[in-house]
Design a protein around this motif. Structure first.
Motif, PDB file in Angstrom:
ATOM      1  N   THR A 128       0.824  -1.206   0.000  1.00 54.96           N
ATOM      2  CA  THR A 128       0.000   0.000   0.000  1.00 54.96           C
ATOM      3  C   THR A 128       0.861   1.260   0.000  1.00 54.96           C
ATOM      4  O   THR A 128       0.503   2.255  -0.653  1.00 54.96           O
ATOM      5  N   ILE A 129       1.980   1.243   0.699  1.00 53.24           N
ATOM      6  CA  ILE A 129       2.894   2.388   0.667  1.00 53.24           C
ATOM      7  C   ILE A 129       3.382   2.634  -0.751  1.00 53.24           C
ATOM      8  O   ILE A 129       3.463   3.782  -1.211  1.00 53.24           O
ATOM      9  N   TYR A 130       3.693   1.551  -1.452  1.00 57.60           N
ATOM     10  CA  TYR A 130       4.106   1.695  -2.852  1.00 57.60           C
ATOM     11  C   TYR A 130       2.995   2.334  -3.680  1.00 57.60           C
ATOM     12  O   TYR A 130       3.250   3.224  -4.507  1.00 57.60           O
ATOM     13  N   MET A 131       1.746   1.917  -3.463  1.00 60.59           N
ATOM     14  CA  MET A 131       0.614   2.483  -4.199  1.00 60.59           C
ATOM     15  C   MET A 131       0.466   3.971  -3.914  1.00 60.59           C
ATOM     16  O   MET A 131       0.259   4.775  -4.826  1.00 60.59           O
ATOM     17  N   SER A 271     -10.935 -12.756  -4.077  1.00 62.79           N
ATOM     18  CA  SER A 271      -9.845 -12.057  -4.774  1.00 62.79           C
ATOM     19  C   SER A 271     -10.281 -10.658  -5.188  1.00 62.79           C
ATOM     20  O   SER A 271      -9.504  -9.694  -5.076  1.00 62.79           O
ATOM     21  N   TYR A 272     -11.525 -10.559  -5.648  1.00 59.86           N
ATOM     22  CA  TYR A 272     -12.034  -9.244  -6.037  1.00 59.86           C
ATOM     23  C   TYR A 272     -12.143  -8.331  -4.816  1.00 59.86           C
ATOM     24  O   TYR A 272     -11.780  -7.145  -4.879  1.00 59.86           O
ATOM     25  N   TRP A 273     -12.616  -8.875  -3.702  1.00 57.74           N
ATOM     26  CA  TRP A 273     -12.726  -8.076  -2.489  1.00 57.74           C
ATOM     27  C   TRP A 273     -11.350  -7.616  -2.012  1.00 57.74           C
ATOM     28  O   TRP A 273     -11.199  -6.481  -1.549  1.00 57.74           O
ATOM     29  N   VAL A 274     -10.353  -8.472  -2.123  1.00 55.78           N
ATOM     30  CA  VAL A 274      -8.995  -8.102  -1.708  1.00 55.78           C
ATOM     31  C   VAL A 274      -8.493  -6.918  -2.531  1.00 55.78           C
ATOM     32  O   VAL A 274      -7.882  -5.981  -1.997  1.00 55.78           O
ATOM     33  N   MET A 275      -8.745  -6.933  -3.830  1.00 56.18           N
ATOM     34  CA  MET A 275      -8.345  -5.795  -4.656  1.00 56.18           C
ATOM     35  C   MET A 275      -9.046  -4.523  -4.194  1.00 56.18           C
ATOM     36  O   MET A 275      -8.430  -3.452  -4.112  1.00 56.18           O
ATOM     37  N   SER A 276     -10.328  -4.641  -3.864  1.00 51.23           N
ATOM     38  CA  SER A 276     -11.093  -3.464  -3.446  1.00 51.23           C
ATOM     39  C   SER A 276     -10.589  -2.897  -2.131  1.00 51.23           C
ATOM     40  O   SER A 276     -10.443  -1.679  -1.978  1.00 51.23           O
ATOM     41  N   ILE A 277     -10.297  -3.776  -1.165  1.00 55.54           N
ATOM     42  CA  ILE A 277      -9.886  -3.236   0.144  1.00 55.54           C
ATOM     43  C   ILE A 277      -8.457  -2.723   0.101  1.00 55.54           C
ATOM     44  O   ILE A 277      -8.082  -1.830   0.863  1.00 55.54           O
ATOM     45  N   TYR A 278      -7.622  -3.238  -0.805  1.00 53.18           N
ATOM     46  CA  TYR A 278      -6.306  -2.637  -1.012  1.00 53.18           C
ATOM     47  C   TYR A 278      -6.475  -1.171  -1.424  1.00 53.18           C
ATOM     48  O   TYR A 278      -5.745  -0.288  -0.957  1.00 53.18           O
ATOM     49  N   LEU A 279      -7.440  -0.934  -2.297  1.00 51.00           N
ATOM     50  CA  LEU A 279      -7.678   0.438  -2.759  1.00 51.00           C
ATOM     51  C   LEU A 279      -8.238   1.302  -1.632  1.00 51.00           C
ATOM     52  O   LEU A 279      -7.848   2.458  -1.478  1.00 51.00           O
ATOM     53  N   LYS A 280      -9.140   0.752  -0.825  1.00 49.67           N
ATOM     54  CA  LYS A 280      -9.660   1.517   0.313  1.00 49.67           C
ATOM     55  C   LYS A 280      -8.529   1.880   1.265  1.00 49.67           C
ATOM     56  O   LYS A 280      -8.426   3.029   1.722  1.00 49.67           O
ATOM     57  N   PHE A 281      -7.698   0.911   1.563  1.00 51.56           N
ATOM     58  CA  PHE A 281      -6.581   1.156   2.474  1.00 51.56           C
ATOM     59  C   PHE A 281      -5.634   2.212   1.905  1.00 51.56           C
ATOM     60  O   PHE A 281      -5.148   3.089   2.637  1.00 51.56           O
ATOM     61  N   SER A 282      -5.388   2.157   0.598  1.00 55.60           N
ATOM     62  CA  SER A 282      -4.485   3.142  -0.026  1.00 55.60           C
ATOM     63  C   SER A 282      -5.095   4.542   0.000  1.00 55.60           C
ATOM     64  O   SER A 282      -4.382   5.533   0.196  1.00 55.60           O
ATOM     65  N   ILE A 283      -6.418   4.646  -0.182  1.00 55.33           N
ATOM     66  CA  ILE A 283      -7.080   5.956  -0.139  1.00 55.33           C
ATOM     67  C   ILE A 283      -6.953   6.568   1.249  1.00 55.33           C
ATOM     68  O   ILE A 283      -6.633   7.757   1.404  1.00 55.33           O
ATOM     69  N   PHE A 284      -7.167   5.759   2.286  1.00 53.81           N
ATOM     70  CA  PHE A 284      -7.083   6.297   3.637  1.00 53.81           C
ATOM     71  C   PHE A 284      -5.647   6.564   4.059  1.00 53.81           C
ATOM     72  O   PHE A 284      -5.390   7.514   4.805  1.00 53.81           O
ATOM     73  N   LEU A 285      -4.718   5.752   3.585  1.00 52.41           N
ATOM     74  CA  LEU A 285      -3.315   6.054   3.875  1.00 52.41           C
ATOM     75  C   LEU A 285      -2.900   7.347   3.181  1.00 52.41           C
ATOM     76  O   LEU A 285      -2.177   8.175   3.759  1.00 52.41           O
ATOM     77  N   PHE A 286      -3.387   7.547   1.947  1.00 51.78           N
ATOM     78  CA  PHE A 286      -3.110   8.798   1.236  1.00 51.78           C
ATOM     79  C   PHE A 286      -3.683   9.990   2.004  1.00 51.78           C
ATOM     80  O   PHE A 286      -3.016  11.021   2.155  1.00 51.78           O
ATOM     81  N   ALA A 287      -4.924   9.858   2.498  1.00 54.59           N
ATOM     82  CA  ALA A 287      -5.547  10.946   3.263  1.00 54.59           C
ATOM     83  C   ALA A 287      -4.785  11.206   4.565  1.00 54.59           C
ATOM     84  O   ALA A 287      -4.636  12.357   4.986  1.00 54.59           O
ATOM     85  N   THR A 288      -4.288  10.144   5.204  1.00 52.64           N
ATOM     86  CA  THR A 288      -3.503  10.300   6.427  1.00 52.64           C
ATOM     87  C   THR A 288      -2.220  11.071   6.150  1.00 52.64           C
ATOM     88  O   THR A 288      -1.845  11.988   6.898  1.00 52.64           O
ATOM     89  N   VAL A 289      -1.550  10.700   5.059  1.00 53.89           N
ATOM     90  CA  VAL A 289      -0.311  11.376   4.675  1.00 53.89           C
ATOM     91  C   VAL A 289      -0.591  12.840   4.332  1.00 53.89           C
ATOM     92  O   VAL A 289       0.167  13.748   4.705  1.00 53.89           O
TER      93      VAL A 289
END
Length: 367
Positions: A128-131, A271-289
């Motif tokens: 997620t950090i890479y994303m 597998s589809y859900w995993v892709m989706s939650i990776y994106l959710k996690f990346s959005i919130f990590l981006f907002a945190t940063v």
């Protein structure tokens, strides 16, 4: 430098800001109160969610693409902007760590049973950090592709469950009081309030004035998908099973089969859900940063992403190691915290802007 995100892409970001964890956590909570009337609770929470989206959209329109905390500091004072930034940074760190924990708990329960949680958390965080380092525009492009895949999964899901669904499981309808439906809608409303992430995505929107449309569009799609998931699961298992199951939606997916030669397609849906939650996690990590960047007024947040990720990892491992504690927070504690930061903060920003209305309007901001 981050590129700008269009209105449609931003609306799709809002969908995956809410949906992945909502589909896992909410069905059990809603069904405990509303049972077969759970879809009515979704409708009620969507109504409140649209009001919150209007509030957040109005705030983003008023700041016109400015960094939110910088705008607050200039409208009031730098001290107020910094204090609010520290509080919101803590909020986003907490929220992001709970997302990571929900992600890891699901994988641990359903897929990688023997893998240590610390290993799972670290690998997910590194990816997620890479994303996040690629910027919001890159996340938005991948997110749009993942959401478009949903068009493939819906017919497959419906066709695979067509012989298992019984419409009589939805009866009797309107069997619960307004008080029960209101209780059932409180927790979904907190998830809908996550549309407030737009406050920190605002500098990267091509047209911040359309933030209200972005929020409404995203929430309507979320509501439709949640209704679809709940109704199909109710028709397959009935309300009593959903109250007892940890992940009822994925339990329904586990019995999807096509004829007698293709079965056990749940790994495809997981597998589809995993892709989706990776994106959710990346959005919130981006907002945190972004919150950290605005709070401490640093020119570039890239050197600090790893440190923030480490804080999220430690909180995930040690604060939320109890699944019961996390479930209790989702059911009873989340509403108050989310109401404070996702509703009262934008409401206060609008009040501040009206109070300072005599000052010259700011021009659009560059990122």
């Amino acid at each position: 430098m981050n590129g700008k995100v269009g209105t449609t892409q931003a609306a799709m970001l809002i969908v995956n800001t809410i949906l992945p964890t909502a589909t896992v956590v909410l069905p059990v909570i809603i069904s405990n109160y509303a049972e077969q009337d759970a879809p009515l609770a979704i409708l009620l929470s969507t109504f409140f969610g649209l009001l919150i989206a209007a509030l957040v959209g109005s705030t983003v329109s008023r700041i016109n693409g400015a960094p939110f905390l910088t705008w607050v500091g200039e409208k009031s004072s730098p001290v107020i902007g910094t204090v609010l930034g520290l509080l919101m940074l803590q909020f986003y760190l907490d929220n992001t760590s709970t997302i990571l924990r929900e992600f890891v708990n699901f994988l641990k329960d359903n897929v990688l049973v023997n893998t240590p949680i610390s290993i799972l958390c670290t690998l997910i965080l590194l990816i997620t950090i890479y994303m996040v380092r690629q910027g919001l525009e890159a996340i938005a492009r991948v997110n749009s592709l993942v959401i478009l895949l949903f068009v493939f999964f819906v017919p497959l899901y419906l066709f695979g469950l067509s012989n298992e669904m019984n419409v009589h499981q939805l009866l009797p309808m309107f069997d619960h009081s307004l008080a029960e439906l209101t209780l059932a809608s409180i927790t979904p409303t907190t998830w809908m309030s996550e549309v407030a992430v737009l406050l920190f995505l605002a500098p990267y929107l091509k047209d911040p004035k359309r933030a209200r449309i972005i929020g409404w569009s995203g929430l309507i799609v979320v509501a439709l998908i949640m209704m679809f998931s709940l109704i199909t699961t109710l028709m397959v298992f009935g309300p009593d099973f959903i109250k007892l199951s940890t992940y009822p939606g994925f339990t329904a997916a586990s019995i999807v089969h096509l004829g007698r030669f293709i079965e056990k397609l749940d790994i495809l849906f997981i597998s589809y859900w995993v892709m989706s939650i990776y994106l959710k996690f990346s959005i919130f990590l981006f907002a945190t940063v972004e919150c950290f960047k605005q709070t401490f007024r640093v020119g570039s947040s890239r050197p600090f992403i790893g440190a923030l990720g480490l804080l999220i990892l430690l909180e995930c491992l040690y604060t939320w190691q109890s699944t019961e504690k996390l479930n209790l927070y989702n059911k009873e504690g989340r509403f108050l915290v989310f109401f404070l930061f996702n509703v009262l903060v934008p409401l206060g920003a609008i009040g501040l802007d009206r109070f300072k209305k005599g000052k010259p309007k700011q021009k659009g901001w560059e990122t």
